[in-house]
Write a protein that holds these residues in place. Structure first.
Motif, PDB file in Angstrom:
ATOM      1  N   GLY A  96       0.754  -1.278   0.155  1.00  0.00           N
ATOM      2  CA  GLY A  96       0.033   0.260   0.082  1.00  0.00           C
ATOM      3  C   GLY A  96       0.875   1.308  -0.034  1.00  0.00           C
ATOM      4  O   GLY A  96       0.303   2.220  -0.092  1.00  0.00           O
ATOM      5  N   PHE A  97       2.298   1.203  -0.011  1.00  0.00           N
ATOM      6  CA  PHE A  97       3.104   2.384  -0.242  1.00  0.00           C
ATOM      7  C   PHE A  97       3.391   2.676  -1.668  1.00  0.00           C
ATOM      8  O   PHE A  97       3.565   1.668  -2.328  1.00  0.00           O
ATOM      9  N   GLU A  98       3.580   4.073  -1.873  1.00  0.00           N
ATOM     10  CA  GLU A  98       3.925   4.469  -3.282  1.00  0.00           C
ATOM     11  C   GLU A  98       5.586   4.107  -3.332  1.00  0.00           C
ATOM     12  O   GLU A  98       6.350   4.227  -2.317  1.00  0.00           O
ATOM     13  N   GLU A  99       6.039   3.589  -4.514  1.00  0.00           N
ATOM     14  CA  GLU A  99       7.395   3.460  -5.055  1.00  0.00           C
ATOM     15  C   GLU A  99       7.580   4.140  -6.097  1.00  0.00           C
ATOM     16  O   GLU A  99       6.750   4.283  -6.924  1.00  0.00           O
ATOM     17  N   THR A 100       8.734   4.336  -6.339  1.00  0.00           N
ATOM     18  CA  THR A 100       9.428   4.789  -7.738  1.00  0.00           C
ATOM     19  C   THR A 100       9.838   3.818  -8.876  1.00  0.00           C
ATOM     20  O   THR A 100      10.798   3.222  -7.954  1.00  0.00           O
ATOM     21  N   VAL A 101       9.588   3.443  -9.901  1.00  0.00           N
ATOM     22  CA  VAL A 101      10.138   2.977 -10.752  1.00  0.00           C
ATOM     23  C   VAL A 101      10.580   3.499 -11.756  1.00  0.00           C
ATOM     24  O   VAL A 101      10.201   4.503 -12.403  1.00  0.00           O
ATOM     25  N   THR A 102      11.892   3.369 -12.085  1.00  0.00           N
ATOM     26  CA  THR A 102      12.589   4.113 -13.150  1.00  0.00           C
ATOM     27  C   THR A 102      12.707   3.349 -14.568  1.00  0.00           C
ATOM     28  O   THR A 102      12.845   2.230 -14.656  1.00  0.00           O
ATOM     29  N   VAL A 103      11.965   4.043 -15.657  1.00  0.00           N
ATOM     30  CA  VAL A 103      12.212   3.598 -17.052  1.00  0.00           C
ATOM     31  C   VAL A 103      13.458   4.316 -17.498  1.00  0.00           C
ATOM     32  O   VAL A 103      13.791   5.372 -17.708  1.00  0.00           O
ATOM     33  N   THR A 104      14.410   3.284 -18.035  1.00  0.00           N
ATOM     34  CA  THR A 104      15.525   3.661 -18.942  1.00  0.00           C
ATOM     35  C   THR A 104      15.503   3.017 -20.352  1.00  0.00           C
ATOM     36  O   THR A 104      15.471   1.851 -20.415  1.00  0.00           O
ATOM     37  N   VAL A 105      15.771   3.897 -21.112  1.00  0.00           N
ATOM     38  CA  VAL A 105      15.716   3.340 -22.694  1.00  0.00           C
ATOM     39  C   VAL A 105      17.375   3.108 -23.075  1.00  0.00           C
ATOM     40  O   VAL A 105      18.170   4.079 -22.877  1.00  0.00           O
ATOM     41  N   LEU A 106      17.658   2.077 -23.415  1.00  0.00           N
ATOM     42  CA  LEU A 106      18.748   1.602 -23.901  1.00  0.00           C
ATOM     43  C   LEU A 106      19.037   1.480 -25.293  1.00  0.00           C
ATOM     44  O   LEU A 106      18.098   0.797 -26.202  1.00  0.00           O
ATOM     45  N   LYS A 107      20.282   1.630 -25.788  1.00  0.00           N
ATOM     46  CA  LYS A 107      20.514   1.171 -27.355  1.00  0.00           C
ATOM     47  C   LYS A 107      20.955  -0.122 -27.244  1.00  0.00           C
ATOM     48  O   LYS A 107      21.136  -0.839 -26.197  1.00  0.00           O
ATOM     49  N   ALA A 108      21.128  -0.708 -28.520  1.00  0.00           N
ATOM     50  CA  ALA A 108      21.594  -2.060 -28.755  1.00  0.00           C
ATOM     51  C   ALA A 108      22.975  -2.266 -27.898  1.00  0.00           C
ATOM     52  O   ALA A 108      23.196  -3.348 -27.438  1.00  0.00           O
ATOM     53  N   ASP A 109      23.881  -1.447 -27.845  1.00  0.00           N
ATOM     54  CA  ASP A 109      25.054  -1.368 -27.339  1.00  0.00           C
ATOM     55  C   ASP A 109      25.021  -1.540 -25.751  1.00  0.00           C
ATOM     56  O   ASP A 109      26.177  -1.734 -24.967  1.00  0.00           O
ATOM     57  N   GLY A 110      23.779  -1.225 -24.999  1.00  0.00           N
ATOM     58  CA  GLY A 110      23.745  -0.939 -23.772  1.00  0.00           C
ATOM     59  C   GLY A 110      23.786   0.183 -23.109  1.00  0.00           C
ATOM     60  O   GLY A 110      23.526   0.448 -22.055  1.00  0.00           O
ATOM     61  N   SER A 111      24.222   1.225 -24.006  1.00  0.00           N
ATOM     62  CA  SER A 111      24.142   2.663 -23.533  1.00  0.00           C
ATOM     63  C   SER A 111      22.925   3.511 -23.543  1.00  0.00           C
ATOM     64  O   SER A 111      22.131   2.921 -24.162  1.00  0.00           O
ATOM     65  N   LEU A 112      22.881   4.302 -22.805  1.00  0.00           N
ATOM     66  CA  LEU A 112      21.610   5.233 -22.571  1.00  0.00           C
ATOM     67  C   LEU A 112      21.319   5.862 -23.876  1.00  0.00           C
ATOM     68  O   LEU A 112      22.149   6.566 -24.466  1.00  0.00           O
ATOM     69  N   ASP A 113      20.019   5.894 -24.329  1.00  0.00           N
ATOM     70  CA  ASP A 113      19.456   6.508 -25.532  1.00  0.00           C
ATOM     71  C   ASP A 113      19.086   7.958 -25.111  1.00  0.00           C
ATOM     72  O   ASP A 113      17.954   8.035 -24.726  1.00  0.00           O
ATOM     73  N   TYR A 114      19.882   8.733 -25.150  1.00  0.00           N
ATOM     74  CA  TYR A 114      19.588  10.293 -24.802  1.00  0.00           C
ATOM     75  C   TYR A 114      18.517  10.763 -25.695  1.00  0.00           C
ATOM     76  O   TYR A 114      17.722  11.685 -25.021  1.00  0.00           O
ATOM     77  N   LYS A 115      18.409  10.463 -26.913  1.00  0.00           N
ATOM     78  CA  LYS A 115      17.307  10.962 -27.705  1.00  0.00           C
ATOM     79  C   LYS A 115      15.756  10.332 -27.542  1.00  0.00           C
ATOM     80  O   LYS A 115      15.095  10.921 -27.956  1.00  0.00           O
ATOM     81  N   ALA A 116      15.735   9.337 -26.713  1.00  0.00           N
ATOM     82  CA  ALA A 116      14.515   8.680 -26.429  1.00  0.00           C
ATOM     83  C   ALA A 116      13.695   9.868 -25.491  1.00  0.00           C
ATOM     84  O   ALA A 116      14.011  10.285 -24.547  1.00  0.00           O
TER      85      ALA A 116
END
Length: 468
Positions: A1-21
């Motif tokens: 019943g408590f609120e929690e934060t889930v983070t969505v992270t978009v990655l490229k095929a090489d595993g790096s962060l997709d900054y353009k998403a």
């Protein structure tokens, strides 16, 4: 019943962060998940605020317009622990985590559940106060411990306003301190803190399982039938004064007693402590033997030493204990009060691993603290154990403990109950030191230590006394 934060992270095929998403995320949540708030993607990530409303596994998926999909399995559970909520400004929390060398106090609101009529949800009471980090070197650990002082007009239902929450980061089981205090309280007549595991939420997020022990202060003294007007000193030298530390010897200039022993209750003049260290503990051998019991509660101290021996706690010899006397009581003699018992049940400090060493020891010297030419000793221990009749009583107290309360029959149900109550919270604790697959094995190490130490001490008691 408590609120929690889930983070969505978009990655490229090489595993790096997709900054353009960027843009909206389409969420598909199981029936046991309520999405409270979903932020749009920005530079490759987004925060989703959710609430789990059912126990068991719940699936949450997120999809992007370009077809990329991510999934996470979340587990809901009903905690069996009291939930302590600490409301704190995000900026203040960041300062606490960054300025670990400072005793920085920040305002907080503590929200606690109170027991109500059976079948009714607990009432939540709010208390304002200030909080800082608790501990010494442990302040640098990923999971922090806290000290909370409620405002002067704020009290818990039991009257206390000064609270401690211990992260127990060094102990992968989180039961060593708890079990040691339970043994001290139920297996001896000595005063000891009550301890409880609690589920702590800090700034709206789960901080983890923590141990809440009674703080050693005036309230503790009253609860244990002692006067809060007595002299209470804590051996808590800063690291720079750790040699010789709080070993009840005369401080070497330029150090003073105040640099090594914190005064908590009674007259702030240190005179009675000075007389103990510089007069009583320096008497000639025969005179000390004849007079020690007039100034020191010898049996109480010997039981204290026997307790430290069976749990194999070495961390108290020069620090992490309190010394107390009530000069106005009928019995105005000195006694010791235990504190900080996590380095126990096989877990010791080592030069190589410090407090995070993973080895399990069972053969620590029962006469540890007596002087053998090095700095790791305590003058009170040394003087008492060199008196043969006191040493015989000490050995008898060790024998009593390993024959009864320090046994699997007495301790295992307490260990198992504590682990059972906090198990789901412990598994969900992302800041703890243990990895989830190793928790059961680490807990078994504690259980295995008890008969192993019993057997080792039984052999030791059966052999000729090395100090004779």
């Amino acid at each position: 019943g408590f609120e929690e934060t889930v983070t969505v992270t978009v990655l490229k095929a090489d595993g790096s962060l997709d900054y353009k998403a960027a843009g909206d995320v389409t969420l598909n949540a199981a029936s046991g998940i309520t999405v409270v708030k979903a932020e749009p993607l920005a530079v490759g990530s987004a925060a989703i605020r959710i609430k789990l409303t059912k126990p068991g596994p719940q699936l949450l998926s997120a999809s992007l317009p370009d077809g990329r999909i991510g999934r996470i399995k979340l587990w809901g559970y009903a905690t069996q622990l009291p939930v302590w909520r600490i409301d704190i400004d995000a900026h203040d929390l960041a300062k606490l985590n960054a300025e670990t060398k400072e005793k920085l106090w920040v305002p907080v609101t503590l929200r606690l559940p109170q027991v109500t009529t059976a079948g009714q949800p607990p009432e939540i009471t709010s208390h304002t106060g200030k909080m800082r980090l608790h501990g010494g070197s442990s302040k640098t650990f990923p999971k922090k411990s806290f000290r909370i002082n409620l405002d002067d007009d704020q009290r818990l239902v039991d009257g206390r306003r000064k609270l401690i929450l211990r992260a127990e980061y060094a102990d992968k089981t989180l039961v060593r301190n708890f079990t040691a205090y339970d043994l001290l309280r139920h297996g001896t007549w000595l005063p000891a803190s009550r301890t409880h595991h609690v589920h702590v939420r800090l700034g709206g997020r789960y901080h983890g399982v923590m141990l809440h022990p009674d703080r050693i202060d005036g309230r503790f003294l009253e609860d244990n039938g002692l006067s809060d007007k007595g002299s209470l000193y804590e051996a808590d030298p800063p690291f720079k004064n750790s040699i010789p530390g709080g070993n009840l010897t005369v401080p070497k200039p330029p150090l003073s007693y105040g640099d090594i022993y914190q005064h908590h209750e009674g007259k702030l003049d240190y005179q009675d402590l000075i007389e103990l260290v510089e007069v009583v503990l320096r008497l000639p051998d025969g005179e000390f033997a004849d007079n020690a019991d007039r100034v020191i509660k010898v049996d109480d101290v010997l039981v204290f030493l026997a307790f430290m021996t069976v749990i194999q706690n070495q961390d108290w010899v020069k620090k992490n204990y309190y010394i107390y006397r009530d000069p106005k009581a009928v019995d105005s003699r000195w006694s010791l009060i235990a504190w900080d018992l996590d380095l126990s049940f096989g877990h010791l400090w080592t030069k190589e691993g410090d407090v995070l060493d993973e080895q399990i020891f069972i053969d620590s010297d029962p006469y540890l603290g007596t002087y053998d030419g090095h700095d790791f000793f305590n003058q009170l221990v040394d003087r008492l154990l060199w008196v043969k009749r006191f040493r015989k009583r000490y050995r008898a107290f060790v024998a009593h403990l390993i024959a009864g309360p320090f046994s699997l029959a007495f301790l295992q149900p307490r260990i198992d109950n504590a682990l059972c109550r906090m198990q789901p919270d412990l598994l969900a604790d992302a800041l703890k030191r243990a990895k989830n697959p190793e928790i059961a094995g680490r807990a078994q190490e504690v259980r295995d230590y008890i008969p192993a130490r019993q057997a080792w001490l039984t052999t030791w008691l059966s052999e000729p006394d090395a100090m004779d």
